[in-house]
Design a protein around this motif. Structure first.
Motif, PDB file in Angstrom:
ATOM      1  N   GLU A 246       1.074  -1.255  -0.220  1.00 58.44           N
ATOM      2  CA  GLU A 246       0.257   0.185   0.122  1.00 58.44           C
ATOM      3  C   GLU A 246       0.991   1.200  -0.267  1.00 58.44           C
ATOM      4  O   GLU A 246       0.564   2.227  -0.612  1.00 58.44           O
ATOM      5  CB  GLU A 246      -0.562  -0.226   1.765  1.00 58.44           C
ATOM      6  CG  GLU A 246      -2.301   1.181   1.433  1.00 58.44           C
ATOM      7  CD  GLU A 246      -2.869   0.600   2.385  1.00 58.44           C
ATOM      8  OE1 GLU A 246      -2.267   0.138   3.116  1.00 58.44           O
ATOM      9  OE2 GLU A 246      -4.006   1.518   2.245  1.00 58.44           O
ATOM     10  N   TRP A 250       0.704   4.314  -2.594  1.00 55.78           N
ATOM     11  CA  TRP A 250       0.773   5.918  -2.095  1.00 55.78           C
ATOM     12  C   TRP A 250       1.630   6.797  -2.663  1.00 55.78           C
ATOM     13  O   TRP A 250       2.041   7.870  -3.367  1.00 55.78           O
ATOM     14  CB  TRP A 250       0.522   5.621  -0.316  1.00 55.78           C
ATOM     15  CG  TRP A 250      -1.010   5.662  -0.164  1.00 55.78           C
ATOM     16  CD1 TRP A 250      -1.096   4.438   0.342  1.00 55.78           C
ATOM     17  CD2 TRP A 250      -2.298   6.852  -0.080  1.00 55.78           C
ATOM     18  NE1 TRP A 250      -2.534   4.796   1.232  1.00 55.78           N
ATOM     19  CE2 TRP A 250      -3.332   6.154   0.476  1.00 55.78           C
ATOM     20  CE3 TRP A 250      -2.750   8.070  -0.562  1.00 55.78           C
ATOM     21  CZ2 TRP A 250      -4.492   6.668   0.422  1.00 55.78           C
ATOM     22  CZ3 TRP A 250      -3.695   8.457  -0.931  1.00 55.78           C
ATOM     23  CH2 TRP A 250      -4.432   7.605   0.561  1.00 55.78           C
ATOM     24  N   ARG A 253       2.319   7.985  -6.368  1.00 46.30           N
ATOM     25  CA  ARG A 253       1.015   8.824  -6.958  1.00 46.30           C
ATOM     26  C   ARG A 253       1.691  10.164  -6.268  1.00 46.30           C
ATOM     27  O   ARG A 253       1.997  10.636  -7.143  1.00 46.30           O
ATOM     28  CB  ARG A 253       0.011   8.547  -5.826  1.00 46.30           C
ATOM     29  CG  ARG A 253      -1.653   7.457  -6.149  1.00 46.30           C
ATOM     30  CD  ARG A 253      -2.332   7.343  -5.168  1.00 46.30           C
ATOM     31  NE  ARG A 253      -2.667   6.110  -5.584  1.00 46.30           N
ATOM     32  CZ  ARG A 253      -4.561   5.442  -5.125  1.00 46.30           C
ATOM     33  NH1 ARG A 253      -4.033   6.365  -3.901  1.00 46.30           N
ATOM     34  NH2 ARG A 253      -4.644   4.233  -5.324  1.00 46.30           N
ATOM     35  N   GLU A 254       1.730   9.743  -5.440  1.00 48.09           N
ATOM     36  CA  GLU A 254       2.585  11.097  -4.771  1.00 48.09           C
ATOM     37  C   GLU A 254       4.664  11.472  -5.630  1.00 48.09           C
ATOM     38  O   GLU A 254       4.513  12.754  -5.981  1.00 48.09           O
ATOM     39  CB  GLU A 254       2.984  10.795  -3.476  1.00 48.09           C
ATOM     40  CG  GLU A 254       3.304  12.304  -2.298  1.00 48.09           C
ATOM     41  CD  GLU A 254       3.776  11.845  -1.175  1.00 48.09           C
ATOM     42  OE1 GLU A 254       4.884  13.264  -0.494  1.00 48.09           O
ATOM     43  OE2 GLU A 254       3.605  11.083  -0.621  1.00 48.09           O
ATOM     44  N   GLU A 257       2.415  12.847  -9.101  1.00 43.20           N
ATOM     45  CA  GLU A 257       2.224  14.361  -8.840  1.00 43.20           C
ATOM     46  C   GLU A 257       3.511  14.988  -8.812  1.00 43.20           C
ATOM     47  O   GLU A 257       3.604  16.320  -9.631  1.00 43.20           O
ATOM     48  CB  GLU A 257       1.278  14.311  -7.673  1.00 43.20           C
ATOM     49  CG  GLU A 257       0.207  15.334  -7.499  1.00 43.20           C
ATOM     50  CD  GLU A 257      -0.597  15.418  -9.535  1.00 43.20           C
ATOM     51  OE1 GLU A 257      -0.624  15.931  -9.932  1.00 43.20           O
ATOM     52  OE2 GLU A 257      -1.524  14.271  -8.841  1.00 43.20           O
ATOM     53  N   SER A 267      -0.925  16.052 -15.316  1.00 43.81           N
ATOM     54  CA  SER A 267      -1.093  14.971 -14.909  1.00 43.81           C
ATOM     55  C   SER A 267      -2.205  14.333 -14.838  1.00 43.81           C
ATOM     56  O   SER A 267      -2.819  14.608 -16.433  1.00 43.81           O
ATOM     57  CB  SER A 267      -1.803  15.484 -13.568  1.00 43.81           C
ATOM     58  OG  SER A 267      -1.762  14.917 -12.075  1.00 43.81           O
ATOM     59  N   ASN A 269      -5.372  10.725 -13.582  1.00 41.87           N
ATOM     60  CA  ASN A 269      -5.683  10.695 -12.763  1.00 41.87           C
ATOM     61  C   ASN A 269      -5.052   9.842 -12.098  1.00 41.87           C
ATOM     62  O   ASN A 269      -5.486   8.312 -11.977  1.00 41.87           O
ATOM     63  CB  ASN A 269      -7.240  10.289 -13.311  1.00 41.87           C
ATOM     64  CG  ASN A 269      -8.359   9.765 -11.794  1.00 41.87           C
ATOM     65  OD1 ASN A 269      -7.793  10.373 -10.742  1.00 41.87           O
ATOM     66  ND2 ASN A 269      -9.419   9.779 -12.581  1.00 41.87           N
ATOM     67  N   PHE A 270      -4.042  10.207 -11.723  1.00 42.43           N
ATOM     68  CA  PHE A 270      -3.228   8.767 -10.351  1.00 42.43           C
ATOM     69  C   PHE A 270      -4.271   8.383  -9.482  1.00 42.43           C
ATOM     70  O   PHE A 270      -3.652   6.838  -9.054  1.00 42.43           O
ATOM     71  CB  PHE A 270      -1.961   9.756 -10.064  1.00 42.43           C
ATOM     72  CG  PHE A 270      -1.117   9.970 -11.011  1.00 42.43           C
ATOM     73  CD1 PHE A 270      -0.464   9.716 -11.858  1.00 42.43           C
ATOM     74  CD2 PHE A 270      -0.310  11.936 -10.720  1.00 42.43           C
ATOM     75  CE1 PHE A 270       0.035  10.353 -13.287  1.00 42.43           C
ATOM     76  CE2 PHE A 270       0.632  12.169 -11.139  1.00 42.43           C
ATOM     77  CZ  PHE A 270       0.280  11.734 -12.902  1.00 42.43           C
ATOM     78  N   ALA A 271      -4.794   8.326  -8.412  1.00 42.96           N
ATOM     79  CA  ALA A 271      -5.537   7.986  -7.392  1.00 42.96           C
ATOM     80  C   ALA A 271      -6.103   7.215  -7.934  1.00 42.96           C
ATOM     81  O   ALA A 271      -6.336   5.628  -7.461  1.00 42.96           O
ATOM     82  CB  ALA A 271      -6.419   9.234  -7.085  1.00 42.96           C
ATOM     83  N   LYS A 272      -7.162   6.956 -10.140  1.00 43.01           N
ATOM     84  CA  LYS A 272      -7.388   5.882 -10.425  1.00 43.01           C
ATOM     85  C   LYS A 272      -6.079   4.532 -10.493  1.00 43.01           C
ATOM     86  O   LYS A 272      -6.443   3.636 -10.792  1.00 43.01           O
ATOM     87  CB  LYS A 272      -8.163   6.252 -10.885  1.00 43.01           C
ATOM     88  CG  LYS A 272      -9.387   5.190 -11.690  1.00 43.01           C
ATOM     89  CD  LYS A 272     -10.559   5.740 -12.390  1.00 43.01           C
ATOM     90  CE  LYS A 272     -11.567   4.812 -13.276  1.00 43.01           C
ATOM     91  NZ  LYS A 272     -11.396   4.994 -14.498  1.00 43.01           N
ATOM     92  N   PHE A 275      -3.056   1.659  -8.172  1.00 40.27           N
ATOM     93  CA  PHE A 275      -3.963   0.991  -7.151  1.00 40.27           C
ATOM     94  C   PHE A 275      -3.147  -0.557  -6.788  1.00 40.27           C
ATOM     95  O   PHE A 275      -2.174  -0.780  -7.394  1.00 40.27           O
ATOM     96  CB  PHE A 275      -4.721   0.476  -8.560  1.00 40.27           C
ATOM     97  CG  PHE A 275      -4.721  -0.104  -9.206  1.00 40.27           C
ATOM     98  CD1 PHE A 275      -4.466  -1.215  -9.360  1.00 40.27           C
ATOM     99  CD2 PHE A 275      -4.386   0.312 -11.331  1.00 40.27           C
ATOM    100  CE1 PHE A 275      -4.392  -2.399 -10.848  1.00 40.27           C
ATOM    101  CE2 PHE A 275      -3.995  -0.388 -11.801  1.00 40.27           C
ATOM    102  CZ  PHE A 275      -3.940  -1.889 -11.977  1.00 40.27           C
TER     103      PHE A 275
END
Ligand SMILES: C[S@@+](CC[C@H](N)C(=O)[O-])C[C@H]1O[C@@H](n2cnc3c(N)ncnc32)[C@H](O)[C@@H]1O
Length: 393
Positions: A246, A250, A253-254, A257, A267, A269-272, A275
């Motif tokens: 996990e 995170w 993604r950080e 960004e 940028s 949609n890194f949150a999606k 995974f």
């Protein structure tokens, strides 16, 4: 047409493949054997083409570019060599600041002191600064400066001067300034990540002239800190990543960004797109309806300093991981997708441990090897890395 010498870094085979796949229209001839075995390529093109292609920002494996000023006979005398260097220096400045080094010289060593003396004898004032083939390039920061490199090959002695160098500070920034890193798990150097992305994408683009790098969907199922995805993002591709851990999800993604901001690239949609998933459970669901064009990854390679007695078991586990992964990759890949993947290899005292024998099995599953595996060894590392490129049918 002008001639240039391209100097590769410490992974020359990968670097040459990168040059040839990103710029297939170029004719490059690499020098093999001798002191710089495989690290130097002779490339011919117009000066305009050199500017347009922006080689040093695009390629991960290219370190310096020299322009060939003159090719001297293999058996030129020391006096002829010194005079040629002198002529080259004074053709650009009457008070040259220069750096000088030679490779492959055998008995034909000349040094900067001799060149300085010769310049003085002929009435020129000069200044020498210490440079080296792999060192930074002072010469490019001052107009009157030149970095002269004499390369002795069987085809002649290449008298060349430095015209461009890789931006080391920038590569270091990508490696060190990102907010999340995890040295314990091992991170791929950004330059190697760039080479993998360039080679896999170059192979994919070569198959269809309508394709563009921007529409390529790039996936790293063992994304770690996102090193590979950062390089793909810089080239404008759509990036997808997964990791079992996990924190790595995170962190990736950080990092992406951070990179998009720092390098002003768009940028996503890194949150999606980034995974959490175990590669053994990978399915299309997490990727929505996107199929992948380029799967580029450095999987878990086992412990970094394994004991010999543990290796047989470790490699059994890795074989299972890799086979399971490839079984699942077929669910998410587009036909014609390219895969760039690192396989571990350990040369132990009595036995070599590797996963080379998987190639035939993978072949029956639709994965065909595109080029022979290329070794990418980190100095002193017990676990060596071999890079494999496959196409998926
Ligand atoms: C060698 S690291 C990748 C490092 C990455 N290339 C980088 O530069 O940051 C391997 C990664 O694989 C992840 N991993 C290990 N087993 C996995 C599995 N079964 N499925 C998905 N990810 C896994 C680890 O958490 C680790 O982040």
């Amino acid at each position: 047409m002008s001639k240039f010498l391209f100097l590769f870094g410490n992974t020359p085979q990968l670097s040459l493949l990168e040059l040839d796949t990103v710029y297939p229209e170029l004719k490059s001839k690499v020098f093999v054997g001798g002191e710089l075995d495989g690290r130097l390529a002779l490339v011919e093109m117009d000066k305009e083409e050199l500017k347009e292609k922006d080689f040093l920002n695009r390629l991960g494996g290219l370190v310096k570019i020299f322009q060939v000023e003159k090719i001297l006979d293999f058996d030129s005398s020391l006096t002829e060599l010194k005079n040629a260097v002198l002529e080259c220096l004074i053709s650009k400045s009457q008070q040259p600041h220069f750096s000088f080094y030679q490779k492959g010289k055998g008995q034909k060593a000349i040094n900067h002191g001799q060149i300085k003396d010769l310049l003085k004898e002929k009435g020129y004032r000069s200044r020498y600064f210490k440079g080296s083939l792999d060192g930074s390039a002072f010469a490019l920061h001052q107009e009157s400066s030149q970095e002269i490199f004499l390369y002795h090959s069987l085809e002649g002695i290449f008298l060349s001067s430095l015209i461009a160098v890789q931006d080391i500070d920038d590569w270091t920034k990508r490696d060190r300034a990102k907010p999340y890193f995890n040295r314990k798990k091992g991170m791929l150097p950004p330059k190697v990540a760039r080479m993998l992305v360039n080679i896999a994408s170059g192979m994919w683009l070569a198959e269809d002239g309508q394709r563009s790098i921007k529409e390529a969907k790039v996936f790293d199922p063992f994304c770690g800190t996102g090193t590979i995805l950062i390089e793909a993002l810089q080239l404008g591709s759509q990036v997808y990543g997964a990791d079992l851990d996990e924190q790595a999800v995170w962190g990736t993604r950080e990092n992406l960004e951070w990179f998009a901001n720092a390098y002003q690239v768009e940028s996503q949609n890194f949150a999606k797109q980034i995974f959490m998933a175990d590669v053994g459970q990978l399915s299309q669901e997490k990727l929505g309806d996107q199929k992948i064009d380029l799967l580029i990854t450095e999987p878990f390679l086992g412990r970094q300093t394994p004991k010999e007695a543990e290796l047989a078991n470790i490699f059994k586990g890795l074989e299972k991981l890799y086979l399971g992964a490839f079984n699942n990759f077929s669910k998410i890949l587009n036909p014609g997708a390219k895969i760039g993947i690192i396989f571990p290899k350990v040369v132990a005292e009595h036995q070599v441990f590797s996963l080379d024998h998987l190639i035939d099995k993978l072949n029956t599953k639709g994965y065909n090897l595109l080029v022979p595996p290329l070794l990418y060894a980190r100095s002193g590392a017990r676990v060596q890395r071999e890079v494999y490129f496959f196409t998926f049918n």
